[in-house]
Each structure stands twice: as C-alpha cells, then as structure tokens.
Design an enzyme around this catalytic site. Structure first.
Site, PDB file in Angstrom:
ATOM      1  N   ARG A 249       0.744  -1.119   0.116  1.00  6.17           N
ATOM      2  CA  ARG A 249      -0.051  -0.017  -0.024  1.00  6.17           C
ATOM      3  C   ARG A 249       0.714   1.092  -0.009  1.00  6.17           C
ATOM      4  NH1 ARG A 249      -5.249  -1.604   1.928  1.00  6.17           N
ATOM      5  NH2 ARG A 249      -5.346  -3.860   1.083  1.00  6.17           N
TER       6      ARG A 249
ATOM      7  N   ARG B 192      -0.964  -5.810  12.391  1.00  6.17           N
ATOM      8  CA  ARG B 192      -1.602  -5.050  13.355  1.00  6.17           C
ATOM      9  C   ARG B 192      -2.157  -6.171  14.355  1.00  6.17           C
ATOM     10  NH1 ARG B 192      -5.718  -0.840  10.859  1.00  6.17           N
ATOM     11  NH2 ARG B 192      -3.934  -0.159   9.617  1.00  6.17           N
TER      12      ARG B 192
ATOM     13  N   ARG C  18      -0.165   2.336  12.989  1.00  3.24           N
ATOM     14  CA  ARG C  18      -0.521   1.376  12.789  1.00  3.24           C
ATOM     15  C   ARG C  18      -0.660   1.098  11.215  1.00  3.24           C
ATOM     16  NH1 ARG C  18      -7.146   1.927  13.178  1.00  3.24           N
ATOM     17  NH2 ARG C  18      -7.484   3.687  11.737  1.00  3.24           N
ATOM     18  N   HIS C  19       0.024   2.048  10.582  1.00  4.81           N
ATOM     19  CA  HIS C  19       0.330   1.847   8.875  1.00  4.81           C
ATOM     20  C   HIS C  19       1.668   1.627   8.355  1.00  4.81           C
ATOM     21  CE1 HIS C  19      -3.644   4.255   9.260  1.00  4.81           C
ATOM     22  NE2 HIS C  19      -3.781   3.489   8.140  1.00  4.81           N
TER      23      HIS C  19
ATOM     24  N   GLU D 228       1.139   3.948   1.289  1.00  2.38           N
ATOM     25  CA  GLU D 228       0.616   4.726   2.236  1.00  2.38           C
ATOM     26  C   GLU D 228       1.328   6.230   2.569  1.00  2.38           C
ATOM     27  OE1 GLU D 228      -2.110   4.458   4.238  1.00  2.38           O
ATOM     28  OE2 GLU D 228      -2.544   2.314   4.309  1.00  2.38           O
TER      29      GLU D 228
ATOM     30  N   SER E 291     -11.279  -6.380   7.053  1.00  2.00           N
ATOM     31  CA  SER E 291     -12.317  -5.850   6.505  1.00  2.00           C
ATOM     32  C   SER E 291     -12.834  -7.081   5.329  1.00  2.00           C
ATOM     33  CB  SER E 291     -11.718  -4.768   5.779  1.00  2.00           C
ATOM     34  OG  SER E 291     -12.931  -4.056   4.760  1.00  2.00           O
TER      35      SER E 291
ATOM     36  N   GLU F 175      -9.364  -1.328  13.914  1.00  2.63           N
ATOM     37  CA  GLU F 175      -9.727  -2.305  12.850  1.00  2.63           C
ATOM     38  C   GLU F 175      -8.576  -3.250  12.660  1.00  2.63           C
ATOM     39  OE1 GLU F 175      -9.812  -2.467   8.185  1.00  2.63           O
ATOM     40  OE2 GLU F 175     -10.393  -0.410   8.889  1.00  2.63           O
TER      41      GLU F 175
END
Length: 704
Positions: A478, A678, A486-487, A480, A630, A627
């Site tokens: 990703r 995570r 958390r990323h 990001e 998903s 989270e």
C-alpha cells in the site's frame, strides 16, 4: 582558540572516582592545556564523583561531563588523546583507531584483573602508562605525542595489535619511588631494555589473547580447551556427532550432566583475575556460566580469554550443570554451567551500535531509575530499526516474532481443517486491486503495472475457477502516506475467500471461529513468549468473546457518548477507539464485528444490501478498538460489477481478465483480508506496528 583538540576520558563499565577526580584536577587540566588541547570530555559513569565547576573563560580548557553513551566510538574517533583506566574495553578500540592512549593504573587495584591487563599492555610498548592517578599530570607533560607511530594492522593480522608500534620516549612513573622518584622520565634506550624481556614473554598473550582472544598459548597445557575456532574449521569441515543442548532446556534435573551449548555472550563479568562469570543467551533464554581457575581444569589464560570476549560474540561452552543454593536473578535458567571448555565461533566488534541490555529495558525500569536519580540509556525506535540485526536479539523481539509465527500457523491449520486450499497469487499486476491512489506503480517491460494492494482479484478468480474455499498468507503493498503507529507500506496479508450458500454472515462465522481458535492457541501455547513480552511491554490480556453490531448501532452508541460522526462516513481512528471502549464496557469484550457499512465507503467489488442500496453486505472486525479485518460479500454479477467499477473510477480495461471470469458464471462468495502485524500488535498490546514487522517498510523507511 584555533584548532579543536579533544581529550576523551573513559571509565569503561565501572566508575573509578579517583581517575575522574585526577583528570578533573587543576594540575592535569593545566598540563593538557599547555600541550595544546582545547576540550576535555569526561565520562563520569555512575560513581559518586561530583564534577568541579566548569570554566568557560578564554584561555582555559573547556570541560564537558556525561554518563554512559551508546556513541562512545564517535567520541574516540574525534579525540586527539584518550585517557582510560586499565579495565576499560575502549582500550582496544582506541589502539585500532591509532589514537594516543594514556592508561592509568590504580594502585589500590593492583591485585585486580584490570591491573594485570594493564601490565600486559605495558609490555607491548605502544602506549603511555601512568602508575596511579597521582602521576597523570607529569605523564601528560612529558609524553612525546609527535613521534608516536599510528597503529596500522599488518597483513593477515586482523585485529591483532601490531607489534611494531613503539613510543620514542615513553613516560612512566617508577614503581620504585626511592630509585627514580615519582613520575621520572625513562629514556628510549632504557625503556627498551626494561621491557624487552616482558615484551618477549607476553608477545603472544598480549597481542593475541587480549586483542583477539587466545587461540594457542604454548606455555598453557590447557590451551586446547579454549580459543578462537579457525575459520577453516567452520566451513563445514567436520561432522563430529556432538550434541548441543538448547539453553532453554537446561534445568535442575540435569545437575551433574556435561552439556554443550552455543549462544551469544550477553555479559562478561570478571570478579578477579581468577574468576569470570559469562552469561550466554540463545533466543529468549540465558544461562550463567562460571570459570574459576582450577589446577588441570581452568587456567589463568583461559579466564583471561573469557574476559577478552566482546559482548554478543558467539561462543560454544562445554561444562557441568550445577544448581546454586540461591535463585539466579541475572539469567532465565535456574542452573549454572561450570565451564570446562570455551571456544569463540564469531567475535563481535568491541563497541556495538546498541547495547542489548539497554534495548531490553522496560518503561518500569526507566521510571525507577529516574526516581533514584540514575540515568539509563534509552534506545529510540529509529536507532533500533537502523540496527535491526542487533535489536532483534532482545528477548521481547524474539518473543514477538514467535507469537506471530505461532498465530499464522494456527490460522493455517484451522483453515485447512475447514477444507480451505492455500493459494499463491501474483504480486505484480496490471491494475489496482482495491481502487484508490495507494498504489505502487512500476514499469513492466514497457507496460504500466503496479504492486498488488491485496490478492483480492485473484482469490475471487480462484473461486470462479472452481475452488470452494481458498486462503493466502503473503505480502501486501500500500503506497500509504500515513506515518502512524498502525500503518505500513508493506505488510503480511492474511486473506480468505469462500463460497457462501445464503448469507455473508457465513463469512463472519469463519472469522469468529478462526480468531477465537488463534487467540486460544496463543494463550495456551505461547505463555512463555507472552510473559517475556510483558516484562518489557506490559499489557492486559484481551477479552475475545465475539460480539456483532451493525454500523448504525455502532454510530448510535458513539452519538450517545457525545461523538459526532459524519453521516454515512467511515469511522476515524479516534471514533474506532472510543467505540472499542464502549463495547468493552457494555459487552465485556475487545473483539467485535461491525456489519452493514455504507456502500460509498467500500471497494467496488462489495455487494450492495438487498433492502437499501446505500448500505452493503460488508463488515469490519475490531480488536482493542482498532480495525484488524475488512470483509464482505462480493459482487458476482458481471454487469453490476462493471457498473460499480466505473462508479469508483477504475479503468475496467486494466482488470479485464478479472471481469471476464464472472461472465462464465460463478458461485456466491465472500471473504476478508487481515493485516498480520496489526493483529499481533493489538493482541500483545504494543504501541507501534513496527515492533511486529521484521524489517518494516513505511513512508520514510526502505532499509535495512
């Protein structure tokens, strides 16, 4: 003042207040200033010495004081002269750097191992010796710095101290004060005569045993019981049939047994020239090993060899297991090894970029030290990650990645038991797999391509290909721009896709079963690892009785608590944490599923809800208010899928093969994706996802 010339004073791992006081005295500072030095840096350690007032007036020596520092090597490199006591490990690094060195003997410690080390170094004739702090000023006044020959390793000598190093006019206080007087200068010729026999007698022992560790000492009948293993013997030369015992398996029931272990030398603590304690670490376990000079068993040379080992060197230790009367506080195993043989397999550099003991400390230790006025070295996150090869050796890091491994393997076992098939999908694809701008683009033989944001498209195509249930564990990319706790730009994805018969809640059922199984397994089988993590990073165990709520129910709880949520919008990080707290307080669980999210905030392949097209058949899973998963039912109708892709701004041509898969008819299906790092972070109550990534990749880090 002109050119900056620094003097660096190091006390090593123990503070000798007499040395520090001597260096900080007016006669010594005046002698240094007269010799052209402008700055004096004094390492005051943890002793009781209180520094004098510092003069910053022009024409005076500038003085700085500091406690232990992980950047000792930088101080050594910038120094024009180094002053050290005889027991400091910085001696050898100073010699390697070619720096002039004054070694100060403390007469109160002449029977200690530090004095013996200094005596042997003195016989090598490549440094200045002050026999006692009281002779330091006259030593500085009379030493000849201009004619010092810098240290240069000879061919094939490695780290061995070059025997050609000499001083043209060494200065030394006489041990016999009546004969020479304190601080008398010895001429070059007399110095040569006085040290010739000593140099010959100690040549191998000082040059090899102290700088590298003895491989052979012809005067020691026990020389075969210790030393450096030659590289040739480590190139798969032998199969001896020997058996190594894991350090973690050592126990009281093995008392009297002879064992062979291999590990890192975590700590070396000589208590005299006849006794040394060696703590050896293997993964999360440590054991205390003892060498005591004993006739026909342990020689003084062997004790000196053990003392010369640098921290984190890899060693083989053979010895007899014993059980002490009192509990051992400095190691995990409650036994000791009475050493009989000791060999170095790989020697670490003397000055490591980070100290494992520093990197293993908890916040509790820092608070206690602060309350008592002690200053401890704190190893920052960037320093850890820049030296990840060392940082990973801490017990907590060893435990974190064992928990991560155990969790993913239990997940595999569970899914395989439910008839899932593990698949492996490509990570270089033609178009975005999730939509949006978080894509790493690249050139693929002249064609535009990107790194897969998930295996989403290919795991759906596997369902189209006739597989009922599939899963994959693999890298996810990703692009990001979020630099948060958390990323990550690359993480390990745990992705599942499955046929559903009637309702996407069938996928939710698998999620709940899967993670309850994983959490139970970790609590039941990784208790040791979790306790190790808790020692450095204290946390409360999670409560994980599954609970399901709809998106609207979650939003209602937040609004009742006074949290404003954008209509039909995604939950912010703060809102997620608040909802986690509300659910925990009301339902006594940290693990819950939120279903039926608005369609506008979900990926293009998400199936709309049957009774309200503004909502979707989707869900998110939360742990400790964040989270972790998903998922959704997927659109299997090609026309609806094409329409949704166009609405989300995706060029359908870039995913044409994916779209075509659904024109041949496919089953109802759904799935989910989770980020392994995570999950581990939240299960272990850690504050940063980088602690759970072996070599993290974020917007600012591409190495190591």
């Amino acid at each position: 003042m002109g050119e900056r010339k620094e003097v660096f004073v190091t006390v090593g791992t123990t503070c000798f207040d007499k040395l520090v006081a001597a260096v900080d005295s007016e006669p010594v500072k005046a002698a240094l200033f007269c010799r052209g030095f402008s700055h004096l840096k004094i390492q005051i350690g943890h002793g009781n010495y209180f520094p004098s007032k510092v003069s910053r007036q022009p024409g005076a020596l500038e003085v700085d004081y500091f406690t232990f520092s992980p950047t000792i090597a930088d101080h050594l490199k910038s120094a024009s002269l180094v002053i050290s006591h005889a027991g400091s490990e910085s001696i050898f690094e100073t010699l390697r750097l070619g720096k002039p060195l004054v070694v100060v003997l403390n007469e109160d410690l002449m029977d200690n191992h530090q004095a013996e080390l200094a005596e042997e170094l003195a016989s090598r004739k490549h440094l200045f010796i002050a026999r006692g702090p009281h002779l330091l000023a006259v030593t500085i006044e009379r030493m000849d710095l201009e004619l010092l020959v810098p240290y240069k390793p000879g061919e094939g000598e490695g780290d061995q101290i070059n025997t050609s190093l000499k001083l043209t006019s060494p200065c030394e206080g006489s041990a016999n004060k009546q004969e020479k007087g304190e601080g008398a200068l010895i001429s070059k010729s007399k110095a040569k005569k006085g040290t010739k026999k000593a140099a010959q007698r100690h040549q191998d022992r000082a040059a090899i045993s102290l700088a590298r560790g003895s491989e052979y000492d012809e005067n020691d009948p026990l020389s075969s019981s210790y030393g450096n293993i030659p590289l040739e013997d480590l190139q798969s030369k032998f199969i001896t049939g020997r058996t190594w015992t894991d350090v973690g398996e050592l126990c009281a029931e093995m008392k009297g047994e002879t064992v062979l272990i291999r590990g890192a030398a975590q700590a070396i603590r000589p208590t005299s020239k006849k006794i040394v304690f060696l703590v050896v670490r293997q993964s999360m376990s440590t054991v205390q090993c003892i060498l005591v000079v004993t006739k026909d068993v342990i020689s003084p040379q062997m004790v000196r060899f053990a003392t010369s080992l640098s921290k984190e060197s890899i060693v083989d230790v053979e010895g007899v297991v014993s059980v002490p009367d009192k509990p051992i506080t400095g190691a995990t195993q409650q036994v000791e090894i009475q050493v009989r043989k000791l060999y170095c397999i790989s020697r670490a550099v003397p000055n490591l970029p980070i100290n494992i003991e520093d990197a293993s400390r908890s916040e509790t230790e820092f608070k206690k030290a602060e309350e008592s006025g002690e200053q401890l070295v704190r190893v920052g996150q960037d320093t850890r990650l820049n030296n990840r090869g060392l940082d990973l050796r801490t017990p907590a890091n060893q435990a974190i990645f064992r928990v991560k491994s155990a969790g993913v393997n239990k997940g595999r076992q569970f899914l395989l038991s439910k008839n899932f098939v593990e698949i492996f999908t490509p990570k270089v694809i033609a178009g975005s797999s999730e939509g949006g701008a978080e894509v790493f683009k690249l050139d693929y033989k002249g064609k535009p391509a990107c790194l897969a944001q998930s295996p989403q498209l290919h795991k759906q195509m596997a369902i189209c290909g006739g597989f009922d249930r599939v899963f994959e564990v693999g890298p996810v990319f990703r692009a990001e721009n979020s630099y948060t706790h958390r990323h990550l730009c690359e993480f390990v994805g745990f992705d599942v896709e499955m046929e559903i018969k009637e309702h996407y809640y069938e996928v939710c059922d698998i999620v709940e079963e899967l993670f309850v199984e994983i959490f139970n397994h970790l609590n039941d089988n990784c208790s040791k690892e979790l306790e190790v993590i808790k020692r450095q990073y204290p946390f409360q165990p999670i409560k994980y009785s599954p609970k399901r709520l709809t998106y609207d129910e979650g939003v209602r709880m937040l609004k009742e608590a006074g949290v404003e949520i954008e209509p039909m919008g995604d939950l912010s990080t703060e809102a997620e944490k608040k909802l986690g707290k509300l659910v925990s307080d009301k339902y006594n669980t940290d693990f819950f599923i939120l279903t039926k999210f608005p369609l506008g905030i979900r990926p293009f392949y998400t199936m709309p809800c049957h009774d309200n097209s503004e909502y979707s058949n989707s869900f998110d899973v939360f742990l400790r208010g964040e989270e972790i998963i998903s998922g959704s039912q997927r659109i299997h109708d090609p026309e609806m899928l094409t329409k949704r892709a166009e609405q989300c701004g995706i060029d359908v041509e870039t995913i044409s093969t994916y779209m075509e898969s659904f024109r041949n008819a496919t089953r109802l299906h759904g799935g989910f994706g989770a980020g392994l790092e995570r999950i581990v972070m939240l299960f272990c109550g850690l504050n940063n996802i980088r602690k759970c990534s072996l070599f993290p990749r974020d917007p600012q880090r591409l190495t190591p």
